[in-house]
Design a protein around this motif. Structure first.
Motif, PDB file in Angstrom:
ATOM      1  N   SER A  38      18.841 -35.184  75.924  1.00 18.22           N
ATOM      2  CA  SER A  38      17.866 -35.351  74.854  1.00 18.22           C
ATOM      3  C   SER A  38      17.105 -34.052  74.623  1.00 18.22           C
ATOM      4  O   SER A  38      16.486 -33.508  75.542  1.00 18.22           O
ATOM      5  CB  SER A  38      16.884 -36.479  75.198  1.00 18.22           C
ATOM      6  N   LEU A  39      17.138 -33.557  73.388  1.00 18.12           N
ATOM      7  CA  LEU A  39      16.449 -32.316  73.014  1.00 18.12           C
ATOM      8  C   LEU A  39      15.217 -32.590  72.161  1.00 18.12           C
ATOM      9  O   LEU A  39      14.689 -31.683  71.522  1.00 18.12           O
ATOM     10  CB  LEU A  39      17.407 -31.391  72.247  1.00 18.12           C
ATOM     11  N   ARG A  40      14.760 -33.825  72.168  1.00 19.23           N
ATOM     12  CA  ARG A  40      13.636 -34.219  71.307  1.00 19.23           C
ATOM     13  C   ARG A  40      12.376 -33.399  71.582  1.00 19.23           C
ATOM     14  O   ARG A  40      11.634 -33.058  70.658  1.00 19.23           O
ATOM     15  CB  ARG A  40      13.343 -35.711  71.524  1.00 19.23           C
ATOM     16  N   LYS A  41      12.124 -33.039  72.847  1.00 23.37           N
ATOM     17  CA  LYS A  41      10.891 -32.354  73.220  1.00 23.37           C
ATOM     18  C   LYS A  41      11.098 -30.865  73.476  1.00 23.37           C
ATOM     19  O   LYS A  41      10.248 -30.214  74.083  1.00 23.37           O
ATOM     20  CB  LYS A  41      10.285 -33.010  74.471  1.00 23.37           C
ATOM     21  N   THR A  42      12.211 -30.327  73.016  1.00 18.29           N
ATOM     22  CA  THR A  42      12.465 -28.901  73.239  1.00 18.29           C
ATOM     23  C   THR A  42      12.164 -28.102  71.977  1.00 18.29           C
ATOM     24  O   THR A  42      12.112 -28.644  70.872  1.00 18.29           O
ATOM     25  CB  THR A  42      13.929 -28.668  73.645  1.00 18.29           C
ATOM     26  N   ASN A  43      11.988 -26.797  72.155  1.00 20.87           N
ATOM     27  CA  ASN A  43      11.721 -25.936  71.004  1.00 20.87           C
ATOM     28  C   ASN A  43      13.023 -25.556  70.302  1.00 20.87           C
ATOM     29  O   ASN A  43      14.117 -25.863  70.768  1.00 20.87           O
ATOM     30  CB  ASN A  43      10.930 -24.689  71.422  1.00 20.87           C
ATOM     31  N   GLN A  44      12.899 -24.870  69.175  1.00 18.23           N
ATOM     32  CA  GLN A  44      14.061 -24.550  68.368  1.00 18.23           C
ATOM     33  C   GLN A  44      15.034 -23.627  69.091  1.00 18.23           C
ATOM     34  O   GLN A  44      16.252 -23.737  68.916  1.00 18.23           O
ATOM     35  CB  GLN A  44      13.614 -23.898  67.049  1.00 18.23           C
ATOM     36  N   GLU A  45      14.506 -22.731  69.900  1.00 25.48           N
ATOM     37  CA  GLU A  45      15.377 -21.804  70.617  1.00 25.48           C
ATOM     38  C   GLU A  45      16.306 -22.554  71.563  1.00 25.48           C
ATOM     39  O   GLU A  45      17.515 -22.295  71.604  1.00 25.48           O
ATOM     40  CB  GLU A  45      14.527 -20.795  71.406  1.00 25.48           C
ATOM     41  N   ILE A  46      15.759 -23.507  72.309  1.00 28.69           N
ATOM     42  CA  ILE A  46      16.571 -24.282  73.246  1.00 28.69           C
ATOM     43  C   ILE A  46      17.559 -25.165  72.490  1.00 28.69           C
ATOM     44  O   ILE A  46      18.705 -25.367  72.933  1.00 28.69           O
ATOM     45  CB  ILE A  46      15.674 -25.124  74.170  1.00 28.69           C
ATOM     46  N   LYS A  47      17.153 -25.689  71.350  1.00 36.16           N
ATOM     47  CA  LYS A  47      18.069 -26.524  70.565  1.00 36.16           C
ATOM     48  C   LYS A  47      19.268 -25.728  70.067  1.00 36.16           C
ATOM     49  O   LYS A  47      20.327 -26.299  69.799  1.00 36.16           O
ATOM     50  CB  LYS A  47      17.323 -27.148  69.382  1.00 36.16           C
ATOM     51  N   LYS A  48      19.107 -24.435  69.935  1.00 33.22           N
ATOM     52  CA  LYS A  48      20.229 -23.588  69.559  1.00 33.22           C
ATOM     53  C   LYS A  48      21.062 -23.195  70.774  1.00 33.22           C
ATOM     54  O   LYS A  48      22.294 -23.184  70.734  1.00 33.22           O
ATOM     55  CB  LYS A  48      19.725 -22.313  68.864  1.00 33.22           C
ATOM     56  N   VAL A  49      20.381 -22.875  71.876  1.00 34.15           N
ATOM     57  CA  VAL A  49      21.045 -22.306  73.040  1.00 34.15           C
ATOM     58  C   VAL A  49      21.759 -23.362  73.873  1.00 34.15           C
ATOM     59  O   VAL A  49      22.914 -23.194  74.285  1.00 34.15           O
ATOM     60  CB  VAL A  49      20.020 -21.553  73.921  1.00 34.15           C
ATOM     61  N   LEU A  50      21.080 -24.471  74.145  1.00 34.07           N
ATOM     62  CA  LEU A  50      21.592 -25.422  75.123  1.00 34.07           C
ATOM     63  C   LEU A  50      22.929 -26.049  74.731  1.00 34.07           C
ATOM     64  O   LEU A  50      23.829 -26.136  75.571  1.00 34.07           O
ATOM     65  CB  LEU A  50      20.542 -26.500  75.391  1.00 34.07           C
ATOM     66  N   PRO A  51      23.134 -26.511  73.490  1.00 33.57           N
ATOM     67  CA  PRO A  51      24.460 -27.054  73.151  1.00 33.57           C
ATOM     68  C   PRO A  51      25.581 -26.047  73.363  1.00 33.57           C
ATOM     69  O   PRO A  51      26.682 -26.405  73.774  1.00 33.57           O
ATOM     70  CB  PRO A  51      24.314 -27.429  71.672  1.00 33.57           C
TER      71      PRO A  51
END
Length: 592
Positions: A416-429
């Motif tokens: 779940s990326l609901r509580k992450t910032n935009q940078e992590i939403k790009k990097v983690l996947p």
């Protein structure tokens, strides 16, 4: 036998026209106890050609005003058909193999015959019913879940319900058969699948609720092999091609070369700091770098020493302005100032329990210090990289646990990326795709065909597969898209399959869209989205395509390699407790 409704009067390519008898203008007919639907748009018609029955679908109808039935005082009704397959020995075969001839007779199809077109119904895998015929639709699961799939539709069209319906039905019927041979992971941008959706948490589901705002969230385990990668660092920290990427490569290669030796990092830090302070060509940046290194290794004595150190611009050397003579570091190991004020503090450096993220910061700073001593780099060229590393590592440290420990091999993992910032939403996947694809590929490399499968489900896929993003560098975008394009082009050979869900298919890379095998298309109204689907999906007929902008909630056009013909299906709504957490707000109750 069936009910005769007319005869063929024109065949032009695959466009067939039949002239209807007057008595065929009924909505529903019954014959020998069987129900037959009348002739209307999207209905099926049978045309007998010798011993074969050609199946055609109604595309349009019109009244030919040039000819009039004088006996009944009405114009002749004509219907345009498009062939989709044929029956041979009561078995339906999809595709155009036979075409009718003039004067061949057309018949209505019974409900039983229409059901056979949609395949054999498996009562365990029913997900809804066809919109017009109201025939239960079951998944051809053995042909569907070994393909790449796309679920597309505007917000509120029901695509999350469809995605949940597909995999809930699969897990309900096949969970006990997986036996560790298949694993599923959902990259969940909005936290819609963190409860008991798909399967319950106590039935093989592992949920990672990541949080970049504080340290209260879960951490996803990532191996050192994946993390310590110069190409990945170059992308993460937006390194420049000619100076910063070669610098990061030296950082990683140095670690890989000496990490097996005991205390190699501690000895490297001690020797590099010593080289800086005994150098005969010192630079003023040495003070800042040594201070950061002392802070990272936790050396209070060295930090105090560096605080008292300064740069003498006239003599171009480091010195101690507030200490008694000797105070200048003139160079050389036998320099009295170095022996008096620095040597003991350097020898006292002791590195223990350094986290991978702190180790990375330390290695970057010590490598920069070493390169400055040797004259390999200019400080001004590398300093921006240091700032970007500092800004990124705080968020990365909150969502990743770097170790040799592998993630729990649960049947279903939800990130779940609901509580992450935009940078992590790009990097983690990107990191997850790289990690799981590489790991799975190694497992099945010598298996043909693969004996294990991995299924990655990406909700809101436009967030990471878009070609339109302006918030990132071109190199990062290229690397990200190239990885997923490789997976979707080569993953099938290794049993690695993607399921994408998105509101904007036109934003997704055309290469990725073209490699999807099966599509579940809910309401889409944007011209770019509709044009993309028209150019991408060869099996989508004109009538189904025209229906897409006006589909009701939960209704979808299904087409692809796993289905004989396109179907318009009303998906069953998932019950409370199984629905994704994406329900519309009841504004009436909220404001009552």
């Amino acid at each position: 036998m069936s009910i005769e409704i007319g005869e063929v009067i024109s065949v032009k390519g695959t466009n067939i026209i039949i002239e209807l008898y007057e008595e065929s203008n009924k909505e529903t007919l019954f014959y020998n106890g069987e129900k037959f639907n009348g002739v209307s748009i999207q209905e099926f018609v049978l045309i007998r050609r010798g011993f074969k029955d050609i199946v055609a679908r109604v595309q349009g109808e019109y009244l030919d005003e040039r000819f009039k039935d004088e006996e009944n005082n009405c114009y002749i009704r004509k219907v345009e058909l498009s062939p989709i397959g044929y029956f041979q020995f009561d078995e339906f075969f999809e595709g155009i193999k036979h075409l009718p001839m003039i004067r061949d007779v057309a018949y209505l199809m019974s409900d039983t015959q229409v059901k056979s077109i949609f395949g054999k119904t498996d009562d365990s895998f029913i997900v809804g019913e066809t919109l017009i015929e109201e025939i239960p639709v079951s998944l051809p699961w053995s042909k569907l879940f070994n393909t790449h799939m796309g679920v597309f539709g505007n917000t509120g069209s029901g695509k999350s319900n469809t995605l949940t319906n597909l995999y809930t039905t699969l897990f309900r019927n096949k969970r006990d058969s997986f036996g560790g041979k298949s694993h599923f992971i959902i990259i969940d941008f909005n936290g819609e699948y963190t409860n008991d959706q798909l399967i319950a948490k106590n039935e093989g589901k592992k949920v990672y609720e990541l949080d970049t705002r504080n340290n209260d969230g879960d951490k996803f385990p990532l191996t050192n092999e994946i993390f310590w990668d110069e190409e990945l660092f170059g992308i993460l920290f937006k390194a420049t091609e000619n100076t910063q990427k070669p610098f990061l490569k030296r950082v990683v290669s140095g670690r890989n070369k000496y990490q097996q030796y005991t205390d190699s990092l501690q000895k490297y830090v001690q020797s590099t700091v010593k080289r800086a302070l005994v150098s005969t060509s010192q630079k003023k940046e040495f003070v800042e770098l040594i201070a950061e290194i002392a802070k990272l290794v936790g050396s209070q004595d060295l930090q105090q020493t560096v605080r008292e150190m300064a740069w003498h611009s006239n003599q171009n050397t480091l010195y101690f302005p507030c200490r008694a003579r000797p105070s200048f570091l003139d160079g050389g190991e036998n320099n009295l100032t170095f022996r008096t004020h620095c040597e003991q503090q350097i020898n006292g450096i002791n590195i223990v329990d350094l986290s991978p993220f702190s180790e990375l910061k330390l290695r970057i700073n010590i490598q920069l210090l070493s390169d400055l001593i040797s004259g390999y780099v200019q400080f001004d060229h590398i300093q921006p990289l240091l700032k970007r590393v500092e800004a990124s590592l705080t968020a990365l440290d909150r969502v990743f646990e770097i170790s040799e420990k592998q993630p729990v091999e649960a049947l279903l993992s939800v990130i779940s990326l609901r509580k992450t910032n935009q940078e992590i939403k790009k990097v983690l996947p990107l990191l997850l795709a790289k990690f799981y694809y590489g790991m799975h590929k190694q497992k099945v490399l010598n298996q043909n065909p693969p004996q294990q499968t991995f299924h990655m489900i990406i909700d809101e896929a436009h967030n990471i597969l878009s070609t339109q993003s302006n918030r990132e560098s071109e190199s990062w975008k290229d690397y990200r898209l190239e990885l997923f394009e490789e997976i979707i082009k080569e993953g099938r050979k290794f049993g690695f399959f993607l399921t994408l869900s998105s509101q904007r298919p036109a934003d997704i890379s055309p290469t990725i869209m073209s490699q999807l095998h099966n599509f579940f298309i809910h309401r889409l109204v944007n011209d770019r989205d509709l044009t993309l689907l028209e150019n991408t999906i060869s099996s989508l007929d004109d009538i189904s395509r025209q229906m897409i902008p006006n589909l009701s909630k939960g209704c979808a056009v299904i087409t692809g390699t796993s289905f004989d013909i396109p179907m318009v299906v009303q998906f069953s709504e998932m019950p409370n407790g199984s629905r994704p957490d994406s329900d519309d707000i009841d504004i009436g109750s909220l404001w009552s």
